[in-house]
Design a protein around this motif. Structure first.
Motif, PDB file in Angstrom:
ATOM      1  N   GLY A   1      27.554 -38.585   6.330  1.00 51.68           N
ATOM      2  CA  GLY A   1      26.218 -38.195   5.938  1.00 51.68           C
ATOM      3  C   GLY A   1      26.230 -36.855   5.228  1.00 51.68           C
ATOM      4  N   TYR A   2      25.305 -36.679   4.292  1.00 51.20           N
ATOM      5  CA  TYR A   2      25.153 -35.428   3.560  1.00 51.20           C
ATOM      6  C   TYR A   2      23.911 -34.700   4.050  1.00 51.20           C
ATOM      7  CZ  TYR A   2      28.806 -36.562   0.223  1.00 51.20           C
ATOM      8  OH  TYR A   2      30.022 -36.834  -0.363  1.00 51.20           O
ATOM      9  N   VAL A   3      24.089 -33.464   4.459  1.00 47.21           N
ATOM     10  CA  VAL A   3      22.975 -32.619   4.880  1.00 47.21           C
ATOM     11  C   VAL A   3      22.501 -31.885   3.631  1.00 47.21           C
ATOM     12  CG1 VAL A   3      22.255 -30.714   6.361  1.00 47.21           C
ATOM     13  CG2 VAL A   3      23.952 -32.374   7.195  1.00 47.21           C
ATOM     14  N   ILE A   4      21.201 -32.072   3.273  1.00 48.85           N
ATOM     15  CA  ILE A   4      20.713 -31.534   2.001  1.00 48.85           C
ATOM     16  C   ILE A   4      19.647 -30.439   2.170  1.00 48.85           C
ATOM     17  CG2 ILE A   4      21.317 -33.704   0.858  1.00 48.85           C
ATOM     18  CD1 ILE A   4      18.259 -34.221   0.559  1.00 48.85           C
ATOM     19  N   GLY A   5      19.429 -29.960   3.392  1.00 49.42           N
ATOM     20  CA  GLY A   5      18.513 -28.828   3.569  1.00 49.42           C
ATOM     21  C   GLY A   5      17.371 -29.140   4.495  1.00 49.42           C
ATOM     22  N   GLY A   6      16.572 -28.152   4.680  1.00 53.48           N
ATOM     23  CA  GLY A   6      16.562 -26.806   4.178  1.00 53.48           C
ATOM     24  C   GLY A   6      17.302 -25.809   5.056  1.00 53.48           C
ATOM     25  N   ALA A   7      16.861 -24.572   4.983  1.00 53.61           N
ATOM     26  CA  ALA A   7      17.580 -23.461   5.591  1.00 53.61           C
ATOM     27  C   ALA A   7      17.826 -23.663   7.083  1.00 53.61           C
ATOM     28  CB  ALA A   7      16.826 -22.145   5.357  1.00 53.61           C
ATOM     29  N   GLU A   8      16.831 -24.082   7.832  1.00 52.70           N
ATOM     30  CA  GLU A   8      16.984 -24.257   9.279  1.00 52.70           C
ATOM     31  C   GLU A   8      17.938 -25.399   9.596  1.00 52.70           C
ATOM     32  OE1 GLU A   8      16.969 -23.560  13.175  1.00 52.70           O
ATOM     33  OE2 GLU A   8      16.082 -22.236  11.677  1.00 52.70           O
ATOM     34  N   ILE A   9      17.862 -26.482   8.848  1.00 51.12           N
ATOM     35  CA  ILE A   9      18.761 -27.621   9.058  1.00 51.12           C
ATOM     36  C   ILE A   9      20.197 -27.218   8.706  1.00 51.12           C
ATOM     37  CG2 ILE A   9      19.290 -30.005   8.394  1.00 51.12           C
ATOM     38  CD1 ILE A   9      16.679 -29.656  10.091  1.00 51.12           C
ATOM     39  N   TYR A  10      20.365 -26.474   7.620  1.00 54.19           N
ATOM     40  CA  TYR A  10      21.712 -25.978   7.270  1.00 54.19           C
ATOM     41  C   TYR A  10      22.280 -25.130   8.407  1.00 54.19           C
ATOM     42  CZ  TYR A  10      21.320 -27.295   2.284  1.00 54.19           C
ATOM     43  OH  TYR A  10      21.221 -27.964   1.097  1.00 54.19           O
ATOM     44  N   LYS A  11      21.454 -24.253   8.958  1.00 55.17           N
ATOM     45  CA  LYS A  11      21.905 -23.359  10.042  1.00 55.17           C
ATOM     46  C   LYS A  11      22.365 -24.174  11.250  1.00 55.17           C
ATOM     47  CE  LYS A  11      20.189 -19.584  12.924  1.00 55.17           C
ATOM     48  NZ  LYS A  11      19.009 -18.808  13.286  1.00 55.17           N
ATOM     49  N   GLN A  12      21.605 -25.208  11.582  1.00 51.28           N
ATOM     50  CA  GLN A  12      21.978 -26.057  12.723  1.00 51.28           C
ATOM     51  C   GLN A  12      23.206 -26.907  12.426  1.00 51.28           C
ATOM     52  OE1 GLN A  12      18.646 -28.466  14.076  1.00 51.28           O
ATOM     53  NE2 GLN A  12      17.233 -26.762  13.787  1.00 51.28           N
ATOM     54  N   ALA A  13      23.346 -27.360  11.186  1.00 51.98           N
ATOM     55  CA  ALA A  13      24.415 -28.297  10.827  1.00 51.98           C
ATOM     56  C   ALA A  13      25.756 -27.616  10.574  1.00 51.98           C
ATOM     57  CB  ALA A  13      24.006 -29.094   9.588  1.00 51.98           C
ATOM     58  N   LEU A  14      25.742 -26.368  10.149  1.00 52.52           N
ATOM     59  CA  LEU A  14      27.000 -25.722   9.752  1.00 52.52           C
ATOM     60  C   LEU A  14      28.088 -25.791  10.827  1.00 52.52           C
ATOM     61  CD1 LEU A  14      28.319 -24.366   7.326  1.00 52.52           C
ATOM     62  CD2 LEU A  14      27.498 -22.169   8.198  1.00 52.52           C
TER      63      LEU A  14
END
Length: 161
Positions: free
Chosen positions: A93-106
């Motif tokens: 799966g590709y995580v495409i945003g936004g900022a909060e989702i990126y922070k959780q996914a990293l």
């Protein structure tokens, strides 16, 4: 276990957007995004979905939202990133945003594909800092946009073993 890849475009300060929009015009990045994500599930927060305005074609669109009542035709919903990952059922799966989702996914991601734009823009949303002790650059292609004149680089980072 599902394989997660983050895909993001950032300015020189890690900015990713302002007022839920992209502050730059970079058609080459949009084509790169489409080429990589087509045929794969994409995970995004509801505000990112709202900024796009529709499900992206030829991709399974999974929107993460705390609002259990939120629905949109052609979109699956999840109450959390973990629930969205479970929906992948082993697929990439590709995580495409936004900022909060990126922070959780990293911390859960194996690969990050960044379009680094060689300019600074007025942004109110930012990508989390990349810890170089955790990530290794495996590819970099630098170019200048024919349409906008912006310098940019497509960069791939892989989590170190």
């Amino acid at each position: 276990m599902s394989h997660l890849t983050i895909i993001v475009a950032t300015d020189q300060q890690g900015g990713i957007g302002i007022n839920n929009t992209l502050p730059w015009t970079l058609p080459e990045d949009l084509a790169h995004f489409k080429r990589l994500t087509t045929g794969h599930p994409i995970l995004m927060g509801r505000k990112t979905f709202d900024s796009i305005g529709r499900p992206l074609p030829n991709r399974r669109n999974i929107v993460i939202t705390r609002n259990a009542q939120w629905r949109h035709e052609g979109v699956e919903t999840a109450a959390s990133l973990e629930e969205a990952i479970a929906l992948l059922d082993g697929a990439e799966g590709y995580v495409i945003g936004g900022a909060e989702i990126y922070k959780q996914a990293l911390p859960l991601t194996q690969r990050v594909i960044i379009t680094e734009i060689g300019q600074t823009f007025d942004c109110d949303a930012f990508f989390p800092a990349i810890e170089h002790a955790v990530w290794q650059e495996t590819a970099r292609v630098s170019q200048v946009s024919e349409k906008s004149g912006l310098p940019y680089a497509f960069v791939t980072l892989q989590r170190k073993a």
